[in-house]
Write a protein that holds these residues in place. Structure first.
Motif, PDB file in Angstrom:
ATOM      1  N   MET A   1       0.830  -1.204   0.000  1.00  0.00           N
ATOM      2  CA  MET A   1       0.000   0.000   0.000  1.00  0.00           C
ATOM      3  C   MET A   1       0.860   1.247   0.000  1.00  0.00           C
ATOM      4  O   MET A   1       1.906   1.295   0.652  1.00  0.00           O
ATOM      5  CB  MET A   1      -0.904   0.001   1.231  1.00  0.00           C
ATOM      6  CG  MET A   1      -1.814   1.205   1.374  1.00  0.00           C
ATOM      7  SD  MET A   1      -3.004   1.017   2.736  1.00  0.00           S
ATOM      8  CE  MET A   1      -4.198  -0.091   1.967  1.00  0.00           C
ATOM      9  N   GLU A   2       0.405   2.280  -0.728  1.00  0.00           N
ATOM     10  CA  GLU A   2       1.022   3.596  -0.652  1.00  0.00           C
ATOM     11  C   GLU A   2       0.584   4.273   0.649  1.00  0.00           C
ATOM     12  O   GLU A   2      -0.333   3.807   1.328  1.00  0.00           O
ATOM     13  CB  GLU A   2       0.596   4.456  -1.849  1.00  0.00           C
ATOM     14  CG  GLU A   2       1.038   3.923  -3.200  1.00  0.00           C
ATOM     15  CD  GLU A   2       2.524   4.132  -3.454  1.00  0.00           C
ATOM     16  OE1 GLU A   2       3.193   4.725  -2.592  1.00  0.00           O
ATOM     17  OE2 GLU A   2       2.994   3.700  -4.519  1.00  0.00           O
ATOM     18  N   ASP A   3       1.221   5.384   0.972  1.00  0.00           N
ATOM     19  CA  ASP A   3       0.825   6.122   2.170  1.00  0.00           C
ATOM     20  C   ASP A   3       0.923   7.608   1.881  1.00  0.00           C
ATOM     21  O   ASP A   3       1.609   8.030   0.943  1.00  0.00           O
ATOM     22  CB  ASP A   3       1.723   5.761   3.347  1.00  0.00           C
ATOM     23  CG  ASP A   3       0.987   5.854   4.681  1.00  0.00           C
ATOM     24  OD1 ASP A   3      -0.099   6.467   4.722  1.00  0.00           O
ATOM     25  OD2 ASP A   3       1.493   5.319   5.684  1.00  0.00           O
ATOM     26  N   TYR A   4       0.202   8.404   2.675  1.00  0.00           N
ATOM     27  CA  TYR A   4       0.322   9.853   2.556  1.00  0.00           C
ATOM     28  C   TYR A   4       0.371  10.452   3.947  1.00  0.00           C
ATOM     29  O   TYR A   4       0.095   9.790   4.958  1.00  0.00           O
ATOM     30  CB  TYR A   4      -0.811  10.448   1.727  1.00  0.00           C
ATOM     31  CG  TYR A   4      -2.201  10.300   2.317  1.00  0.00           C
ATOM     32  CD1 TYR A   4      -2.624  11.092   3.393  1.00  0.00           C
ATOM     33  CD2 TYR A   4      -3.109   9.397   1.769  1.00  0.00           C
ATOM     34  CE1 TYR A   4      -3.895  10.972   3.918  1.00  0.00           C
ATOM     35  CE2 TYR A   4      -4.394   9.275   2.292  1.00  0.00           C
ATOM     36  CZ  TYR A   4      -4.775  10.062   3.370  1.00  0.00           C
ATOM     37  OH  TYR A   4      -6.036   9.938   3.885  1.00  0.00           O
ATOM     38  N   LEU A   5       0.750  11.728   4.009  1.00  0.00           N
ATOM     39  CA  LEU A   5       0.910  12.444   5.273  1.00  0.00           C
ATOM     40  C   LEU A   5      -0.111  13.569   5.364  1.00  0.00           C
ATOM     41  O   LEU A   5      -0.339  14.292   4.396  1.00  0.00           O
ATOM     42  CB  LEU A   5       2.325  13.026   5.375  1.00  0.00           C
ATOM     43  CG  LEU A   5       3.492  12.059   5.188  1.00  0.00           C
ATOM     44  CD1 LEU A   5       4.816  12.821   5.212  1.00  0.00           C
ATOM     45  CD2 LEU A   5       3.493  10.988   6.258  1.00  0.00           C
ATOM     46  N   THR A   6      -0.701  13.707   6.531  1.00  0.00           N
ATOM     47  CA  THR A   6      -1.666  14.776   6.783  1.00  0.00           C
ATOM     48  C   THR A   6      -1.669  15.098   8.269  1.00  0.00           C
ATOM     49  O   THR A   6      -1.397  14.209   9.087  1.00  0.00           O
ATOM     50  CB  THR A   6      -3.079  14.359   6.320  1.00  0.00           C
ATOM     51  OG1 THR A   6      -3.943  15.492   6.356  1.00  0.00           O
ATOM     52  CG2 THR A   6      -3.652  13.263   7.202  1.00  0.00           C
TER      53      THR A   6
END
Length: 302
Positions: A161-166
């Motif tokens: 899975m890809e991931d993102y930051l928030t």
């Protein structure tokens, strides 16, 4: 290659005496008579042509030669023990060892491990949580669950899975925010493990994408060496973390964390399983691959 070494039992005797600093205690552990143990130490000293112990009135001490020998003997016996354990376990398909980072272990695996145990009661799942690189040829590990970029030469890599930051914070803090510029009034929490990646994104990148890099100081706040520690601090209201979607998903589902703004940036790293090609062919590993894929899809649906 042939090795000219004294008998293994003499090394076991030496290590045991050095560990207890007592011939009597060592003899009891090894189930030898004191005279038999003394004979093994004497034979070892004669073969090495050095004295290993100094006999005092009511105690013994290692000589300088004994101090030099002990670390190698301890390491050698440990390697023997691990090799035997690996051989004995070759036909035991019920123990599955997964290596992963502390954050992934505590925020992804631990809260859901009961589901694996319920679904596969015959498999004993063991989680080794640390950041060190695994040597799959030497370490007793089946697969590594990693968050990174690779490459991993000589290993099979299965993308997960890809991931993102928030930004993520406790709901009571989020209630006080209306726009990204409001972050200037709150403590920013930093996790430094991302710094191991070249050009890893961080608060500066997110603030720039939100158009407030000129009003919010990106370097302010507290730093943590582990992501789960920073995330726990955010849960307690210590500040705002630039959270990873996957690691924050469970706490967000419990209502412990929320994202006050929709703006997000790519993490430039992704989750993957790595290991030896033949490991992925094992039945227990195939089960884990399917299970973790299903769990991540349910935890973070697209």
């Amino acid at each position: 290659m042939r090795y000219s070494l004294p008998p293994l039992n003499s090394f076991r005797a030496f290590e045991c005496v050095a560990r207890h600093m007592s011939f009597a205690k060592a003899a009891h552990e090894l189930r030898l008579t004191p005279s038999a143990l003394s004979y093994q130490i004497k034979m070892l000293e004669e073969q090495l042509q050095v004295q290993l112990f100094v006999r005092l009135n009511r105690a013994i001490e290692l000589t300088s030669a004994g101090h030099r020998l002990l670390p190698g003997v301890e390491a050698g016996l440990e390697n023997f023990s691990e090799a035997v354990a690996r051989v004995k376990g070759m036909d035991e398909d019920n123990v599955l060892v997964i290596s992963t980072g502390p954050g992934t272990a505590s925020k992804v695996i631990a809260p859901r491990i009961y589901r694996f145990m319920e679904a596969y009661p015959k498999i004993e799942l063991r989680i080794s949580a640390n950041l060190k690189l695994v040597d799959f040829y030497k370490d007793d590990v089946d697969l590594g669950l990693r968050f990174g970029r690779g490459p991993y030469p000589g290993l099979q890599v299965n993308f997960l899975m890809e991931d993102y930051l928030t930004p993520m914070c406790a709901p009571r803090l989020a209630e006080q925010m209306r726009q990204p510029d409001d972050l200037k009034n709150f403590t920013l929490l930093h996790e430094d493990s991302m710094a191991t990646f070249l050009n890893a994104p961080g608060w500066k990148d997110w603030l720039r994408s939100a158009g407030v890099s000129h009003t919010v100081w990106a370097d302010k706040g507290m730093h943590f060496s582990q992501i789960d520690h920073a995330q726990d601090a955010a849960i307690e209201g210590a500040g705002v973390i630039l959270g990873r979607k996957v690691l924050c998903a469970y706490d967000a589902r419990l209502g412990l964390l929320t994202n006050p703004f929709d703006q997000k940036i790519p993490a430039t790293a992704h989750y993957m399983l790595v290991g030896l090609e033949n490991s992925f062919q094992k039945h227990k590993c195939k089960i884990f691959v399917d299970w973790i894929n299903a769990e991540l899809e349910e935890l973070c649906p697209a």
